[in-house]
Design a protein around this motif. Sequence first.
Motif, PDB file in Angstrom:
ATOM      1  N   ALA A  78       0.864  -1.206  -0.107  1.00 51.48           N
ATOM      2  CA  ALA A  78      -0.020  -0.230  -0.110  1.00 51.48           C
ATOM      3  C   ALA A  78       0.990   1.243  -0.038  1.00 51.48           C
ATOM      4  CB  ALA A  78      -0.859  -0.020   1.376  1.00 51.48           C
ATOM      5  N   GLU A  79       0.410   2.135  -0.709  1.00 49.47           N
ATOM      6  CA  GLU A  79       1.200   3.331  -0.713  1.00 49.47           C
ATOM      7  C   GLU A  79       2.696   3.590  -0.824  1.00 49.47           C
ATOM      8  OE1 GLU A  79      -0.075   5.389   2.667  1.00 49.47           O
ATOM      9  OE2 GLU A  79      -2.308   5.123   2.182  1.00 49.47           O
ATOM     10  N   GLY A  80       2.868   2.586  -1.799  1.00 48.48           N
ATOM     11  CA  GLY A  80       4.579   2.613  -1.847  1.00 48.48           C
ATOM     12  C   GLY A  80       5.313   1.837  -0.932  1.00 48.48           C
ATOM     13  N   LYS A  81       4.428   1.089  -0.110  1.00 46.69           N
ATOM     14  CA  LYS A  81       5.252   0.301   0.915  1.00 46.69           C
ATOM     15  C   LYS A  81       4.822  -1.211   0.775  1.00 46.69           C
ATOM     16  CE  LYS A  81       3.768   3.242   4.178  1.00 46.69           C
ATOM     17  NZ  LYS A  81       3.619   3.911   5.367  1.00 46.69           N
ATOM     18  N   ILE A  82       5.471  -2.052   1.551  1.00 45.01           N
ATOM     19  CA  ILE A  82       5.087  -3.293   1.431  1.00 45.01           C
ATOM     20  C   ILE A  82       5.464  -3.789   3.077  1.00 45.01           C
ATOM     21  CG2 ILE A  82       7.719  -4.179   0.902  1.00 45.01           C
ATOM     22  CD1 ILE A  82       6.078  -6.513  -0.467  1.00 45.01           C
ATOM     23  N   ARG A  83       4.584  -4.901   3.452  1.00 45.33           N
ATOM     24  CA  ARG A  83       5.101  -5.347   4.953  1.00 45.33           C
ATOM     25  C   ARG A  83       4.650  -7.015   4.830  1.00 45.33           C
ATOM     26  NH1 ARG A  83       0.450  -3.406   9.302  1.00 45.33           N
ATOM     27  NH2 ARG A  83      -1.475  -4.028   7.913  1.00 45.33           N
ATOM     28  N   ALA A  84       5.189  -7.627   5.532  1.00 45.88           N
ATOM     29  CA  ALA A  84       4.805  -9.180   5.920  1.00 45.88           C
ATOM     30  C   ALA A  84       3.719  -8.898   6.936  1.00 45.88           C
ATOM     31  CB  ALA A  84       5.968  -9.810   6.575  1.00 45.88           C
ATOM     32  N   LEU A  85       2.731  -9.574   6.783  1.00 46.91           N
ATOM     33  CA  LEU A  85       1.375  -9.678   7.620  1.00 46.91           C
ATOM     34  C   LEU A  85       1.524 -10.548   8.745  1.00 46.91           C
ATOM     35  CD1 LEU A  85      -1.317  -9.914   4.811  1.00 46.91           C
ATOM     36  CD2 LEU A  85      -1.040  -8.070   6.282  1.00 46.91           C
ATOM     37  N   TYR A  86       2.746 -11.441   9.142  1.00 39.75           N
ATOM     38  CA  TYR A  86       2.657 -12.572  10.166  1.00 39.75           C
ATOM     39  C   TYR A  86       4.052 -12.961  10.027  1.00 39.75           C
ATOM     40  CZ  TYR A  86       1.414 -15.914   6.709  1.00 39.75           C
ATOM     41  OH  TYR A  86       1.392 -16.845   5.469  1.00 39.75           O
ATOM     42  N   GLY A  87       4.392 -14.064  10.954  1.00 40.40           N
ATOM     43  CA  GLY A  87       5.477 -14.594  11.007  1.00 40.40           C
ATOM     44  C   GLY A  87       6.854 -13.707  11.462  1.00 40.40           C
ATOM     45  N   HIS A  88       6.877 -12.441  11.869  1.00 41.66           N
ATOM     46  CA  HIS A  88       8.150 -11.807  12.400  1.00 41.66           C
ATOM     47  C   HIS A  88       8.806 -12.498  13.415  1.00 41.66           C
ATOM     48  CE1 HIS A  88       5.395  -8.947  10.273  1.00 41.66           C
ATOM     49  NE2 HIS A  88       6.513  -8.541   9.946  1.00 41.66           N
ATOM     50  N   SER A  89      10.202 -12.274  13.444  1.00 40.64           N
ATOM     51  CA  SER A  89      10.905 -12.628  14.490  1.00 40.64           C
ATOM     52  C   SER A  89      11.850 -11.546  14.973  1.00 40.64           C
ATOM     53  CB  SER A  89      11.878 -14.056  14.160  1.00 40.64           C
ATOM     54  OG  SER A  89      12.853 -13.730  13.320  1.00 40.64           O
ATOM     55  N   VAL A  90      11.829 -10.533  14.003  1.00 40.07           N
ATOM     56  CA  VAL A  90      12.688  -9.570  14.575  1.00 40.07           C
ATOM     57  C   VAL A  90      12.557  -8.976  16.185  1.00 40.07           C
ATOM     58  CG1 VAL A  90      12.774  -8.452  11.989  1.00 40.07           C
ATOM     59  CG2 VAL A  90      10.929  -7.590  13.752  1.00 40.07           C
ATOM     60  N   PRO A  91      13.475  -8.471  16.566  1.00 42.76           N
ATOM     61  CA  PRO A  91      13.503  -8.116  18.041  1.00 42.76           C
ATOM     62  C   PRO A  91      12.502  -7.037  18.435  1.00 42.76           C
ATOM     63  CG  PRO A  91      15.931  -7.710  17.085  1.00 42.76           C
ATOM     64  CD  PRO A  91      14.878  -8.034  15.995  1.00 42.76           C
ATOM     65  N   ARG A  92      12.447  -6.195  17.645  1.00 43.35           N
ATOM     66  CA  ARG A  92      11.252  -5.175  18.086  1.00 43.35           C
ATOM     67  C   ARG A  92       9.910  -5.560  17.704  1.00 43.35           C
ATOM     68  NH1 ARG A  92      10.089   0.892  16.291  1.00 43.35           N
ATOM     69  NH2 ARG A  92      10.801   0.136  14.395  1.00 43.35           N
ATOM     70  N   LYS A  93       9.000  -5.850  18.634  1.00 41.51           N
ATOM     71  CA  LYS A  93       7.743  -6.389  18.358  1.00 41.51           C
ATOM     72  C   LYS A  93       6.829  -5.287  17.237  1.00 41.51           C
ATOM     73  CE  LYS A  93       4.087  -9.159  20.531  1.00 41.51           C
ATOM     74  NZ  LYS A  93       3.882  -9.929  21.672  1.00 41.51           N
ATOM     75  N   ILE A  94       6.178  -6.260  16.207  1.00 37.25           N
ATOM     76  CA  ILE A  94       5.494  -5.326  15.202  1.00 37.25           C
ATOM     77  C   ILE A  94       4.071  -5.058  15.899  1.00 37.25           C
ATOM     78  CG2 ILE A  94       4.340  -5.494  12.994  1.00 37.25           C
ATOM     79  CD1 ILE A  94       7.385  -5.267  12.880  1.00 37.25           C
ATOM     80  N   VAL A  95       3.762  -3.690  15.964  1.00 37.07           N
ATOM     81  CA  VAL A  95       2.424  -3.344  16.555  1.00 37.07           C
ATOM     82  C   VAL A  95       1.521  -3.589  15.742  1.00 37.07           C
ATOM     83  CG1 VAL A  95       1.117  -1.225  17.266  1.00 37.07           C
ATOM     84  CG2 VAL A  95       3.842  -1.268  17.314  1.00 37.07           C
ATOM     85  N   LYS A  96       0.330  -4.414  16.402  1.00 40.70           N
ATOM     86  CA  LYS A  96      -0.912  -4.699  15.773  1.00 40.70           C
ATOM     87  C   LYS A  96      -2.032  -4.279  16.532  1.00 40.70           C
ATOM     88  CE  LYS A  96       0.870  -8.080  12.756  1.00 40.70           C
ATOM     89  NZ  LYS A  96       0.491  -7.912  11.521  1.00 40.70           N
ATOM     90  N   GLN A  97      -3.083  -3.955  15.881  1.00 41.95           N
ATOM     91  CA  GLN A  97      -4.448  -3.527  16.810  1.00 41.95           C
ATOM     92  C   GLN A  97      -4.886  -4.668  16.993  1.00 41.95           C
ATOM     93  OE1 GLN A  97      -4.412  -0.414  17.131  1.00 41.95           O
ATOM     94  NE2 GLN A  97      -2.587   0.031  16.080  1.00 41.95           N
ATOM     95  N   ALA A  98      -5.454  -4.832  18.083  1.00 41.71           N
ATOM     96  CA  ALA A  98      -6.185  -5.868  18.493  1.00 41.71           C
ATOM     97  C   ALA A  98      -7.860  -5.784  17.656  1.00 41.71           C
ATOM     98  CB  ALA A  98      -6.813  -5.846  19.969  1.00 41.71           C
ATOM     99  N   GLU A  99      -8.279  -6.915  17.517  1.00 43.39           N
ATOM    100  CA  GLU A  99      -9.540  -7.018  16.970  1.00 43.39           C
ATOM    101  C   GLU A  99     -10.349  -8.502  17.614  1.00 43.39           C
ATOM    102  OE1 GLU A  99     -10.243  -6.641  12.454  1.00 43.39           O
ATOM    103  OE2 GLU A  99      -8.618  -4.995  12.644  1.00 43.39           O
ATOM    104  N   THR A 100     -11.646  -8.526  17.432  1.00 43.50           N
ATOM    105  CA  THR A 100     -12.392  -9.633  17.543  1.00 43.50           C
ATOM    106  C   THR A 100     -12.116 -10.536  17.004  1.00 43.50           C
ATOM    107  OG1 THR A 100     -14.076  -8.063  18.613  1.00 43.50           O
ATOM    108  CG2 THR A 100     -14.695 -10.489  18.360  1.00 43.50           C
ATOM    109  N   PRO A 101     -11.905 -11.891  17.232  1.00 43.92           N
ATOM    110  CA  PRO A 101     -11.679 -13.040  16.463  1.00 43.92           C
ATOM    111  C   PRO A 101     -12.795 -13.635  16.363  1.00 43.92           C
ATOM    112  CG  PRO A 101     -10.858 -13.345  18.879  1.00 43.92           C
ATOM    113  CD  PRO A 101     -11.523 -12.291  18.726  1.00 43.92           C
TER     114      PRO A 101
END
Length: 182
Positions: free
Chosen positions: A72-95
């Motif tokens: 989106a908007e000239g950027k890309i990200r992985a949606l899940y699976g991360h192991s990088v030291p700084r925790k990726i911020v996610k918004q909580a939603e109702t599962p």
Amino acid sequence: RRDIDVFKLSKEISYALRHAPWEYELELDEEGWVSLEQLLQTLRLDQRWESVNEQDIHNMMEAADKQRFEVAEGKIRALYGHSVPRKIVKQAETPPPVVYHGTARRFAAQILKEGLRPMGRQYVHLSADKETAMLVGKRRDAAPVLLKVDAETARNEGIMFYPGNHTIWLADFIPPKYISIE
Ligand code: HQG
């Protein structure tokens, strides 16, 4: 122009965006985004990817069995699976009220005793449907164990869930009381 193997490209980009962005001189922002142009430039330094372009990224995402990335908007990200030291911020939603986790038989007893832990990743990975969970489990065991998570009760009792893609849900930790064998 040499043909791009979109499956190998997906593996390399997963590695870069989930696990080792510094090896590519990339810096993820707090939600895991990087500039698509910067990613392409760093990939092109490798002769396998010297001609990679934005269309290849779209082809890669189209050809994939799972929705691993978002552009989106000239950027890309992985949606899940991360192991990088700084925790990726996610918004909580109702599962969904029930989510699933496929795992190897050899892990099941420990999971039922101590809960689902993120292990080498930042979040526990859960699936909205049984089929996806079984496929995840089959990476580790030909006859995986399908675990059921009472997400509705967990959520009501304060456990946070975060959307990954349309079938994957993430959580920080799932205590054993919400887990049963399906
Ligand atoms: C297990 C792939 C012992 C857990 C997949 C799993 C998924 C425990 C392993 C995504 C445990 C971690 C993630 C505990 C959890 N004791 N074992 N307390 N808690 N485990 O690979 O969920 O194709 O980090 O059951 O399809 O298997 O790469 O997680 O077996 O969506 O896009 O520890 O990665 O997606 O393994 O897979 P993983 P996962 P991609």
